[in-house]
Design an enzyme around this catalytic site. Structure first.
Site, PDB file in Angstrom:
ATOM      1  NE  ARG A  77      -3.844  -1.932   2.655  1.00  0.00           N
ATOM      2  CZ  ARG A  77      -3.848  -3.269   2.737  1.00  0.00           C
ATOM      3  NH1 ARG A  77      -2.705  -3.928   2.738  1.00  0.00           N
ATOM      4  NH2 ARG A  77      -4.982  -3.939   2.800  1.00  0.00           N
ATOM      5  CG  HIS A  80      -2.890   3.514   6.056  1.00  0.00           C
ATOM      6  ND1 HIS A  80      -3.352   3.637   7.349  1.00  0.00           N
ATOM      7  CD2 HIS A  80      -3.104   4.733   5.480  1.00  0.00           C
ATOM      8  CE1 HIS A  80      -3.816   4.861   7.550  1.00  0.00           C
ATOM      9  NE2 HIS A  80      -3.678   5.549   6.435  1.00  0.00           N
ATOM     10  CG  ASN A 153      -6.352   7.691  10.014  1.00  0.00           C
ATOM     11  OD1 ASN A 153      -6.144   6.565   9.565  1.00  0.00           O
ATOM     12  ND2 ASN A 153      -5.988   8.793   9.379  1.00  0.00           N
ATOM     13  CG  PHE A 166      -3.285  12.003   0.559  1.00  0.00           C
ATOM     14  CD1 PHE A 166      -3.275  12.037   1.938  1.00  0.00           C
ATOM     15  CD2 PHE A 166      -3.072  10.783  -0.075  1.00  0.00           C
ATOM     16  CE1 PHE A 166      -3.055  10.890   2.689  1.00  0.00           C
ATOM     17  CE2 PHE A 166      -2.850   9.630   0.655  1.00  0.00           C
ATOM     18  CZ  PHE A 166      -2.843   9.675   2.036  1.00  0.00           C
ATOM     19  CG  HIS A 344     -13.572   2.531  -2.584  1.00  0.00           C
ATOM     20  ND1 HIS A 344     -13.245   3.867  -2.464  1.00  0.00           N
ATOM     21  CD2 HIS A 344     -14.178   2.402  -3.789  1.00  0.00           C
ATOM     22  CE1 HIS A 344     -13.634   4.499  -3.564  1.00  0.00           C
ATOM     23  NE2 HIS A 344     -14.202   3.644  -4.375  1.00  0.00           N
ATOM     24  NE  ARG A 363      -9.992   8.781   3.073  1.00  0.00           N
ATOM     25  CZ  ARG A 363     -10.397   8.264   4.224  1.00  0.00           C
ATOM     26  NH1 ARG A 363     -11.198   8.953   5.021  1.00  0.00           N
ATOM     27  NH2 ARG A 363     -10.016   7.056   4.591  1.00  0.00           N
ATOM     28  NE  ARG A 374      -3.921  -2.386  -1.747  1.00  0.00           N
ATOM     29  CZ  ARG A 374      -4.242  -3.451  -1.016  1.00  0.00           C
ATOM     30  NH1 ARG A 374      -3.305  -4.273  -0.627  1.00  0.00           N
ATOM     31  NH2 ARG A 374      -5.488  -3.675  -0.670  1.00  0.00           N
TER      32      ARG A 374
HETATM   33 FE1  HDD Z   1      -6.294   7.002   3.162  1.00  0.00          FE
HETATM   34  C1  HDD Z   1      -5.277   3.795   2.797  1.00  0.00           C
HETATM   35  C2  HDD Z   1      -7.398   6.315   6.327  1.00  0.00           C
HETATM   36  C3  HDD Z   1      -7.014  10.333   3.631  1.00  0.00           C
HETATM   37  C4  HDD Z   1      -5.597   7.600  -0.078  1.00  0.00           C
HETATM   38  N1  HDD Z   1      -6.316   5.380   4.351  1.00  0.00           N
HETATM   39  C5  HDD Z   1      -5.858   4.134   4.006  1.00  0.00           C
HETATM   40  C6  HDD Z   1      -6.056   3.231   5.103  1.00  0.00           C
HETATM   41  C7  HDD Z   1      -6.651   3.949   6.100  1.00  0.00           C
HETATM   42  C8  HDD Z   1      -6.821   5.295   5.617  1.00  0.00           C
HETATM   43  C9  HDD Z   1      -7.066   3.435   7.463  1.00  0.00           C
HETATM   44  C10 HDD Z   1      -5.651   1.770   5.130  1.00  0.00           C
HETATM   45  C11 HDD Z   1      -6.768   0.882   4.699  1.00  0.00           C
HETATM   46  C12 HDD Z   1      -6.357  -0.556   4.813  1.00  0.00           C
HETATM   47  O1  HDD Z   1      -6.140  -1.005   5.942  1.00  0.00           O
HETATM   48  O2  HDD Z   1      -6.235  -1.194   3.765  1.00  0.00           O
HETATM   49  N2  HDD Z   1      -6.982   8.119   4.696  1.00  0.00           N
HETATM   50  C13 HDD Z   1      -7.484   7.623   5.872  1.00  0.00           C
HETATM   51  C14 HDD Z   1      -8.131   8.695   6.596  1.00  0.00           C
HETATM   52  C15 HDD Z   1      -8.007   9.821   5.844  1.00  0.00           C
HETATM   53  C16 HDD Z   1      -7.304   9.454   4.638  1.00  0.00           C
HETATM   54  C17 HDD Z   1      -8.822   8.538   7.934  1.00  0.00           C
HETATM   55  C18 HDD Z   1      -8.512  11.217   6.097  1.00  0.00           C
HETATM   56  C19 HDD Z   1      -9.567  11.476   6.791  1.00  0.00           C
HETATM   57  N3  HDD Z   1      -6.271   8.672   2.010  1.00  0.00           N
HETATM   58  C20 HDD Z   1      -6.626   9.942   2.373  1.00  0.00           C
HETATM   59  C21 HDD Z   1      -6.573  10.813   1.220  1.00  0.00           C
HETATM   60  C22 HDD Z   1      -6.191  10.032   0.160  1.00  0.00           C
HETATM   61  C23 HDD Z   1      -6.003   8.690   0.663  1.00  0.00           C
HETATM   62  C24 HDD Z   1      -6.915  12.296   1.226  1.00  0.00           C
HETATM   63  C25 HDD Z   1      -5.970  10.375  -1.290  1.00  0.00           C
HETATM   64  C26 HDD Z   1      -6.329  11.441  -1.895  1.00  0.00           C
HETATM   65  N4  HDD Z   1      -5.492   5.913   1.652  1.00  0.00           N
HETATM   66  C27 HDD Z   1      -5.357   6.348   0.381  1.00  0.00           C
HETATM   67  C28 HDD Z   1      -4.919   5.267  -0.578  1.00  0.00           C
HETATM   68  C29 HDD Z   1      -4.808   4.024   0.363  1.00  0.00           C
HETATM   69  C30 HDD Z   1      -5.188   4.596   1.709  1.00  0.00           C
HETATM   70  C31 HDD Z   1      -3.754   5.594  -1.415  1.00  0.00           C
HETATM   71  C32 HDD Z   1      -3.493   3.273   0.351  1.00  0.00           C
HETATM   72  C33 HDD Z   1      -3.850   1.819   0.331  1.00  0.00           C
HETATM   73  C34 HDD Z   1      -5.276   1.792   0.111  1.00  0.00           C
HETATM   74  O3  HDD Z   1      -5.758   3.055   0.032  1.00  0.00           O
HETATM   75  O4  HDD Z   1      -5.971   0.807   0.013  1.00  0.00           O
HETATM   76  O5  HDD Z   1      -5.882   5.109  -1.556  1.00  0.00           O
END
Ligand code: HDD
Length: 711
Positions: A77, A80, A153, A166, A344, A363, A374
């Site tokens: 990832r 995370h 989170n 981000f 998602h 998001r 991925r």
């Molecule tokens: Fe995110 C993963 C939580 C903002 C893009 N995010 C990811 C995971 C968590 C969060 C818990 C891990 C999920 C898992 O266990 O597979 N993220 C948050 C929270 C945010 C947040 C609470 C703000 C309130 N995230 C955020 C933004 C973006 C992303 C603004 C993109 C514009 N996040 C991702 C991602 C991930 C991710 C790149 C990486 C792996 C995945 O999604 O599955 O899409």
């Protein structure tokens, strides 16, 4: 056994495990085969031309085995990457029909299976658990109306307001690009460069510098949905909602010194803790709470509900408990389940909708996109852990890794050949209908002025902290900025902190040897939100402090008093704690009364940081040995400095007497049980019973923070 696409169509079998069972490939019996099922007679020697000759291309078993191995890794990832997951179930306390039509929130008898993944954010998949970082708390509810993912989170706020920032934020916090250093740490120039130039990060940075970023356990950590979401009832009426998870064991943290040591001693500290608790049957539990805001009150706050860098203070809108989550099963295979689970934010069910929070909106694009790279293509929803219990029927076809066989001739709509199937559902029949919010505006790239206050809530956070929490925050800023090589970044950050609170800025500046600002850039508003403090009893132990699942080291050596060890061990175990006897060597100890006491581990194989509390059993010979033993003394001195409960009974008190315990009063003959700042002693061995009660109470309080102010 029902086929997976037959489960739960009528709501009769909502069991994720029943869906997974036929897919669990145990392979206990039978012969080794190739991937195409042909039995293999030798997997240790490739096919060679002669015993010393070259390997032959026609060795299909060799080629298949190596090729599969070569392809075993998928991209981790992008954030995370490191995590731990578990299955469980969720049950609402009462119907929430007044606010939402979401099926899984209607009936207290309805149990919804879940999968939860906890994670750190910045580190790679193999990085240590106990780093200073935000923790992910992502929950997939396998509801009868499809999967609902609450991707949250352990902080209620986020670093940036708009999703377009981000990648900038993540690039700044990740290891620096030229040498990929440092791993899983924000203590470096690029992170603080970004923070010092982007004041919207400050609120979350305050949380990051606090002990919230150092959870003792995933089982003792809050979770937050962060954004303002929207509940929608059966009539289409909306209510704003913020989601909270509260752990029933209370919210507890490690101290920084401990974290750094644990990162080497047990990089899997949080993972192991979760895994072992579930294996033992100590199922982690969390209460789901909601803060509800009627739509008419959208503008009733001095911040914007759409701004993810802000929280709604619980004193203004109380958190209403609405249900309970229990994690009761470990995955069978880390890769298949924890690595391949795909969350998602746009996996929503009828009754739960988005708001125009620009972070959430972005998001909703990013998570689907990231799963495609991925997990290798559009069929990741068919992976066992991701499959909904609700029946899936659509006209999506083909793609890498297609698992479904579609006998139908049609994969388009409208059609007549398949009688128009699959047909469309009405809202009454459970179709998702987007909340009808009127939107009107010019296309602009501009932040709303209502998002502009970046200092009010960081100040609220600082004002709400106990003295020891402030000490830890100041120490964290000094540590992190102390690793920053560019002076101007340190200065700019102190300047930003001076907009939060002058005392904070001064204390950080002093530690860095920078000029301390003599007056605040912005006057402190003086408001507090007691709910934000870890010192707040409601956060520490909502159901009452408990010793349950706390790990306790009982130090002993040959000549130990067997009754002391038994009394301590049994009493602690009765309360649900996990006592272990540690000694200069593992195995049998010769007790003072000639009996045998079993040591679970040699002290050198463990560390005081792996325990919540340490105690010394009596027995003159044993305590003489321990008082001379560098490791035993180290356990006690370190536990003292980390604010942990400590106990000694009988002659064991003498071991504490040899240490510098900042003037703590120890029990002497005739004193009975003495408890001074969590150091519980009874010089009279007969008082062991009373001692264990006081010791258990001290352990349940988690820490004596005054002792750990500088840890
Ligand atoms: Fe995110 C993963 C939580 C903002 C893009 N995010 C990811 C995971 C968590 C969060 C818990 C891990 C999920 C898992 O266990 O597979 N993220 C948050 C929270 C945010 C947040 C609470 C703000 C309130 N995230 C955020 C933004 C973006 C992303 C603004 C993109 C514009 N996040 C991702 C991602 C991930 C991710 C790149 C990486 C792996 C995945 O999604 O599955 O899409």
């Amino acid at each position: 056994m029902p086929r997976h696409d037959e489960i739960a169509d009528d709501g009769s079998t909502a069991d994720k495990q029943a869906q997974l069972d036929p897919l669990r490939d145990r392979g206990e019996d039978g012969n080794l085969t190739t991937g195409f099922g042909t039995r293999v007679d030798d997997t240790d020697n490739a096919l060679h031309a002669g015993e010393r000759g070259p390997t032959l291309l026609e060795d299909f078993h060799f080629r298949e085995k190596i090729t599969h191995f070569d392809h075993e890794r998928i991209p981790e990832r992008v954030v995370h990457a490191r995590g731990a997951g578990a299955y469980g179930h969720f049950r609402p306390y009462a119907s929430l029909a007044e606010y939402t039509r979401a099926d899984f929130l209607q009936d207290p008898d309805r149990v919804t299976p879940v999968f939860v993944r906890f994670s750190t954010v910045a580190g790679s998949r193999g990085s240590a658990d106990t780093v200073r970082d935000v923790r992910g708390f992502a929950t997939k509810f396998y509801t009868r109306e499809g999967n609902y993912d609450l991707v949250g989170n352990n902080f209620p706020v986020f670093f940036v307001q708009d999703a377009i920032k981000f990648p900038d934020f993540v690039h700044a916090v990740k290891p620096e690009p030229h040498n990929e250093i440092p791993q899983a740490a924000s203590a470096h120039d690029t992170f603080w460069d970004f923070v010092s130039l982007q004041p919207e990060t400050l609120h979350t940075v305050m949380w990051l510098m606090s002990d919230r970023a150092l959870p003792r356990s995933y089982r003792m950590m809050q979770g937050f949905g962060v954004h303002t979401f929207r509940f929608v009832d059966a009539e289409g009426r909306g209510t704003f909602v913020k989601f909270h998870w509260k752990p029933l064991l209370g919210t507890h943290s490690l101290v920084w010194d401990e974290c750094q040591k644990l990162a080497g001693q047990d990089p899997d500290f949080n993972r192991r803790d979760l895994w072992e608790a579930i294996q033992r049957g100590d199922f982690p539990e969390y209460e789901l709470g909601v803060q509800l805001v009627p739509e008419k009150d959208e503008f009733a706050f001095d911040f914007d509900l759409l701004d993810a860098t802000k929280l709604i203070p619980e004193e203004i809108v109380p958190v209403r408990p609405v249900g309970r989550l229990v994690l009761d099963r470990n995955p069978d295979n880390f890769f298949a389940e924890t690595e391949q689970v795909a969350f998602h934010t746009a996996h929503v069910v009828p009754g739960i909708d988005f708001t125009n929070d620009p972070l959430l909106q972005g998001r909703n694009f990013s998570y689907l996109d990231t799963q495609l790279i991925r997990l290798g293509g559009p069929n990741f929803q068919q992976l066992p852990v991701n499959r909904p219990l609700a029946r899936v029927r659509n006209n999506q076809r083909d793609g890498y890794g297609q698992h479904r066989i579609h006998p139908d001739r049609t994969s388009y709509s409208p059609n007549s050949i398949s009688g128009g199937c699959p047909g469309l559902a009405s809202p009454d029949a459970g179709a998702y209908v987007h909340h009808q919010e009127r939107v009107d505006g010019a296309k602009i790239r501009r932040r709303s002025p209502s998002f502009a206050d970046h200092y009010g809530q960081p100040t609220l956070f600082w004002n709400s902290m106990a003295d020891w929490e402030r000490d830890h925050i100041v120490a964290a800023f000094r540590f992190e900025l102390g690793k920053v090589t560019r002076r101007e970044i340190r200065e700019r950050t102190v300047d930003q902190l001076n907009h939060v609170d002058n005392e904070l800025a001064r204390r950080v500046a002093e530690g860095l040897g920078l000029a301390a600002p003599d007056r605040a850039a912005v006057a402190n508003h003086g408001r507090t939100s007691p709910a934000l403090s870890l010192a707040n009893g409601a956060n520490a132990a909502p159901d009452g402090a408990t010793v349950a699942t706390r790990r306790v080291a009982i130090l002993a050596a040959d000549g130990v008093s067997a009754p002391d060890v038994l009394t301590l061990r049994d009493a602690l175990a009765r309360g649900g704690a996990l006592p272990e006897v540690l000694a200069p060597h593992a195995g049998e100890l010769r007790a003072a009364d000639g009996s045998t006491v079993l040591a679970d581990h040699a002290m050198t194989a463990m560390a005081s940081t792996l325990y919540d509390a340490v105690c010394v059993a009596g027995g003159p010979e044993s305590t003489r040995t321990l008082a001379r033993d560098h490791t035993a003394r180290g356990y006690l001195a370190e536990a003292f400095r980390h604010g942990k409960a400590i106990a000694a009974v009988g002659s064991g008190v003498g071991v504490l007497g040899t240490l510098d315990l900042s003037g703590v009063r120890l029990s002497a003959d005739g004193d009975g049980v003495v408890d001074d700042r969590g150091v519980v002693t009874a010089a009279d061995g007969a008082a062991a019973d009373g001692l264990t009660t006081a010791f258990a109470d001290a352990i349940a309080e988690h820490r004596v923070h005054d002792r750990a102010r500088h840890a």
